[in-house]
Design a protein around this motif. Sequence first.
Motif, PDB file in Angstrom:
ATOM      1  N   GLY A 215       0.814  -1.210   0.000  1.00  0.00           N
ATOM      2  CA  GLY A 215       0.000   0.000   0.000  1.00  0.00           C
ATOM      3  C   GLY A 215       0.844   1.254   0.000  1.00  0.00           C
ATOM      4  N   GLN A 216       0.241   2.349   0.396  1.00  0.00           N
ATOM      5  CA  GLN A 216       0.911   3.649   0.419  1.00  0.00           C
ATOM      6  C   GLN A 216       1.603   3.882   1.760  1.00  0.00           C
ATOM      7  OE1 GLN A 216       1.269   5.749  -1.984  1.00  0.00           O
ATOM      8  NE2 GLN A 216      -0.121   4.861  -3.477  1.00  0.00           N
ATOM      9  N   ARG A 217       2.780   4.460   1.686  1.00  0.00           N
ATOM     10  CA  ARG A 217       3.507   4.819   2.905  1.00  0.00           C
ATOM     11  C   ARG A 217       3.018   6.185   3.380  1.00  0.00           C
ATOM     12  NH1 ARG A 217       9.199   3.052   3.802  1.00  0.00           N
ATOM     13  NH2 ARG A 217       9.078   3.102   6.028  1.00  0.00           N
ATOM     14  N   ARG A 218       2.741   6.301   4.667  1.00  0.00           N
ATOM     15  CA  ARG A 218       2.248   7.566   5.208  1.00  0.00           C
ATOM     16  C   ARG A 218       3.377   8.568   5.381  1.00  0.00           C
ATOM     17  NH1 ARG A 218      -1.437   7.167  10.244  1.00  0.00           N
ATOM     18  NH2 ARG A 218       0.344   6.135  11.151  1.00  0.00           N
ATOM     19  N   ASP A 219       3.032   9.828   5.204  1.00  0.00           N
ATOM     20  CA  ASP A 219       3.959  10.923   5.407  1.00  0.00           C
ATOM     21  C   ASP A 219       4.347  10.974   6.887  1.00  0.00           C
ATOM     22  OD1 ASP A 219       5.186  13.528   4.641  1.00  0.00           O
ATOM     23  OD2 ASP A 219       3.679  14.289   6.053  1.00  0.00           O
ATOM     24  N   PRO A 220       5.637  11.201   7.204  1.00  0.00           N
ATOM     25  CA  PRO A 220       6.051  11.255   8.617  1.00  0.00           C
ATOM     26  C   PRO A 220       5.267  12.273   9.444  1.00  0.00           C
ATOM     27  CG  PRO A 220       7.974  11.151   7.199  1.00  0.00           C
ATOM     28  CD  PRO A 220       6.780  11.310   6.297  1.00  0.00           C
ATOM     29  N   GLU A 221       4.934  13.416   8.856  1.00  0.00           N
ATOM     30  CA  GLU A 221       4.156  14.409   9.605  1.00  0.00           C
ATOM     31  C   GLU A 221       2.765  13.875   9.945  1.00  0.00           C
ATOM     32  OE1 GLU A 221       4.954  17.389  11.015  1.00  0.00           O
ATOM     33  OE2 GLU A 221       6.993  16.835  10.462  1.00  0.00           O
ATOM     34  N   GLU A 222       2.194  13.088   9.056  1.00  0.00           N
ATOM     35  CA  GLU A 222       0.886  12.485   9.323  1.00  0.00           C
ATOM     36  C   GLU A 222       0.986  11.483  10.470  1.00  0.00           C
ATOM     37  OE1 GLU A 222      -2.473   9.754   7.044  1.00  0.00           O
ATOM     38  OE2 GLU A 222      -0.717  10.446   5.946  1.00  0.00           O
ATOM     39  N   VAL A 223       2.059  10.714  10.490  1.00  0.00           N
ATOM     40  CA  VAL A 223       2.271   9.737  11.575  1.00  0.00           C
ATOM     41  C   VAL A 223       2.399  10.466  12.910  1.00  0.00           C
ATOM     42  CG1 VAL A 223       3.845   7.981  12.479  1.00  0.00           C
ATOM     43  CG2 VAL A 223       3.332   8.050  10.031  1.00  0.00           C
ATOM     44  N   LYS A 224       3.176  11.566  12.935  1.00  0.00           N
ATOM     45  CA  LYS A 224       3.351  12.332  14.177  1.00  0.00           C
ATOM     46  C   LYS A 224       2.028  12.951  14.633  1.00  0.00           C
ATOM     47  CE  LYS A 224       7.470  14.161  12.488  1.00  0.00           C
ATOM     48  NZ  LYS A 224       8.467  15.240  12.474  1.00  0.00           N
ATOM     49  N   ARG A 225       1.281  13.514  13.673  1.00  0.00           N
ATOM     50  CA  ARG A 225      -0.001  14.137  14.016  1.00  0.00           C
ATOM     51  C   ARG A 225      -0.974  13.097  14.584  1.00  0.00           C
ATOM     52  NH1 ARG A 225      -1.015  16.231   9.383  1.00  0.00           N
ATOM     53  NH2 ARG A 225      -2.166  14.444   8.618  1.00  0.00           N
ATOM     54  N   ASP A 226      -1.057  11.937  13.931  1.00  0.00           N
ATOM     55  CA  ASP A 226      -1.949  10.880  14.420  1.00  0.00           C
ATOM     56  C   ASP A 226      -1.507  10.364  15.785  1.00  0.00           C
ATOM     57  OD1 ASP A 226      -3.383  11.193  12.084  1.00  0.00           O
ATOM     58  OD2 ASP A 226      -2.637   9.348  11.151  1.00  0.00           O
ATOM     59  N   GLY A 227      -0.194  10.258  15.989  1.00  0.00           N
ATOM     60  CA  GLY A 227       0.319   9.814  17.289  1.00  0.00           C
ATOM     61  C   GLY A 227      -0.104  10.752  18.404  1.00  0.00           C
ATOM     62  N   TRP A 228      -0.052  12.041  18.129  1.00  0.00           N
ATOM     63  CA  TRP A 228      -0.462  13.033  19.123  1.00  0.00           C
ATOM     64  C   TRP A 228      -1.957  12.956  19.377  1.00  0.00           C
ATOM     65  CZ3 TRP A 228       0.558  15.659  23.111  1.00  0.00           C
ATOM     66  CH2 TRP A 228      -0.225  16.738  23.492  1.00  0.00           C
ATOM     67  N   ARG A 229      -2.730  12.943  18.312  1.00  0.00           N
ATOM     68  CA  ARG A 229      -4.194  12.976  18.454  1.00  0.00           C
ATOM     69  C   ARG A 229      -4.763  11.697  19.036  1.00  0.00           C
ATOM     70  NH1 ARG A 229      -5.722  15.877  12.699  1.00  0.00           N
ATOM     71  NH2 ARG A 229      -4.987  17.954  13.278  1.00  0.00           N
ATOM     72  N   GLU A 230      -4.197  10.569  18.654  1.00  0.00           N
ATOM     73  CA  GLU A 230      -4.764   9.284  19.081  1.00  0.00           C
ATOM     74  C   GLU A 230      -4.161   8.747  20.376  1.00  0.00           C
ATOM     75  OE1 GLU A 230      -4.416   6.611  15.772  1.00  0.00           O
ATOM     76  OE2 GLU A 230      -5.412   8.017  14.404  1.00  0.00           O
ATOM     77  N   HIS A 231      -2.892   9.075  20.652  1.00  0.00           N
ATOM     78  CA  HIS A 231      -2.216   8.455  21.789  1.00  0.00           C
ATOM     79  C   HIS A 231      -1.567   9.443  22.747  1.00  0.00           C
ATOM     80  CE1 HIS A 231      -2.796   4.658  19.714  1.00  0.00           C
ATOM     81  NE2 HIS A 231      -2.272   5.205  18.628  1.00  0.00           N
ATOM     82  N   GLY A 232      -1.588  10.738  22.406  1.00  0.00           N
ATOM     83  CA  GLY A 232      -0.951  11.720  23.268  1.00  0.00           C
ATOM     84  C   GLY A 232       0.560  11.644  23.234  1.00  0.00           C
ATOM     85  N   VAL A 233       1.116  11.061  22.162  1.00  0.00           N
ATOM     86  CA  VAL A 233       2.558  10.940  22.008  1.00  0.00           C
ATOM     87  C   VAL A 233       3.027  12.049  21.081  1.00  0.00           C
ATOM     88  CG1 VAL A 233       4.426   9.494  21.130  1.00  0.00           C
ATOM     89  CG2 VAL A 233       2.515   8.462  22.364  1.00  0.00           C
ATOM     90  N   LEU A 234       4.038  12.795  21.516  1.00  0.00           N
ATOM     91  CA  LEU A 234       4.526  13.933  20.752  1.00  0.00           C
ATOM     92  C   LEU A 234       5.946  13.650  20.274  1.00  0.00           C
ATOM     93  CD1 LEU A 234       3.802  16.796  19.871  1.00  0.00           C
ATOM     94  CD2 LEU A 234       4.713  17.601  22.049  1.00  0.00           C
ATOM     95  N   ALA A 235       6.162  13.739  18.971  1.00  0.00           N
ATOM     96  CA  ALA A 235       7.497  13.563  18.382  1.00  0.00           C
ATOM     97  C   ALA A 235       7.897  14.890  17.765  1.00  0.00           C
ATOM     98  CB  ALA A 235       7.460  12.460  17.326  1.00  0.00           C
ATOM     99  N   ILE A 236       8.944  15.500  18.328  1.00  0.00           N
ATOM    100  CA  ILE A 236       9.365  16.831  17.896  1.00  0.00           C
ATOM    101  C   ILE A 236      10.858  16.821  17.612  1.00  0.00           C
ATOM    102  CG2 ILE A 236       9.503  19.267  18.514  1.00  0.00           C
ATOM    103  CD1 ILE A 236       7.424  18.732  20.659  1.00  0.00           C
ATOM    104  N   SER A 237      11.243  17.404  16.507  1.00  0.00           N
ATOM    105  CA  SER A 237      12.656  17.603  16.221  1.00  0.00           C
ATOM    106  C   SER A 237      13.110  18.889  16.907  1.00  0.00           C
ATOM    107  CB  SER A 237      12.884  17.719  14.715  1.00  0.00           C
ATOM    108  OG  SER A 237      14.202  18.135  14.461  1.00  0.00           O
ATOM    109  N   ALA A 238      14.258  18.827  17.546  1.00  0.00           N
ATOM    110  CA  ALA A 238      14.795  20.023  18.197  1.00  0.00           C
ATOM    111  C   ALA A 238      15.186  21.079  17.172  1.00  0.00           C
ATOM    112  CB  ALA A 238      16.005  19.639  19.054  1.00  0.00           C
ATOM    113  N   ASP A 239      15.248  20.713  15.914  1.00  0.00           N
ATOM    114  CA  ASP A 239      15.621  21.639  14.845  1.00  0.00           C
ATOM    115  C   ASP A 239      14.438  22.055  13.984  1.00  0.00           C
ATOM    116  OD1 ASP A 239      18.308  21.399  15.640  1.00  0.00           O
ATOM    117  OD2 ASP A 239      18.515  19.574  14.464  1.00  0.00           O
ATOM    118  N   ASP A 240      13.218  21.801  14.433  1.00  0.00           N
ATOM    119  CA  ASP A 240      12.026  22.122  13.637  1.00  0.00           C
ATOM    120  C   ASP A 240      11.911  23.640  13.439  1.00  0.00           C
ATOM    121  OD1 ASP A 240       9.341  22.576  12.717  1.00  0.00           O
ATOM    122  OD2 ASP A 240       8.803  20.599  13.493  1.00  0.00           O
ATOM    123  N   ASP A 241      11.914  24.068  12.196  1.00  0.00           N
ATOM    124  CA  ASP A 241      11.870  25.503  11.876  1.00  0.00           C
ATOM    125  C   ASP A 241      10.549  26.166  12.253  1.00  0.00           C
ATOM    126  OD1 ASP A 241      14.421  25.412  10.864  1.00  0.00           O
ATOM    127  OD2 ASP A 241      13.765  25.065   8.805  1.00  0.00           O
TER     128      ASP A 241
END
Length: 69
Positions: free
Chosen positions: A13-39
């Motif tokens: 199937g289709q591979r999900r965009d990393p930003e979509e995975v992070k957004r879903d992780g936050w919304r569904e599980h309360g898990v936050l993945a943040i890069s310390a270099d995020d502009d």
Amino acid sequence: MRTMRFHPPGYGGQRRDPEEVKRDGWREHGVLAISADDDRLTWPERELVCQLGEKLYGPRPLEREVDHG
């Protein structure tokens, strides 16, 4: 004769965009993945991310120093 194609989750199937995975992780599980270099973050927000990371997981390894000589 037609065959059914079944792919277990995560295979095929289709591979999900990393930003979509992070957004879903936050919304569904309360898990936050943040890069310390995020502009998208301001300097104080990036500092807070670094402080939280160091508090929870310890300091990051030092990056190699560039020889300017």
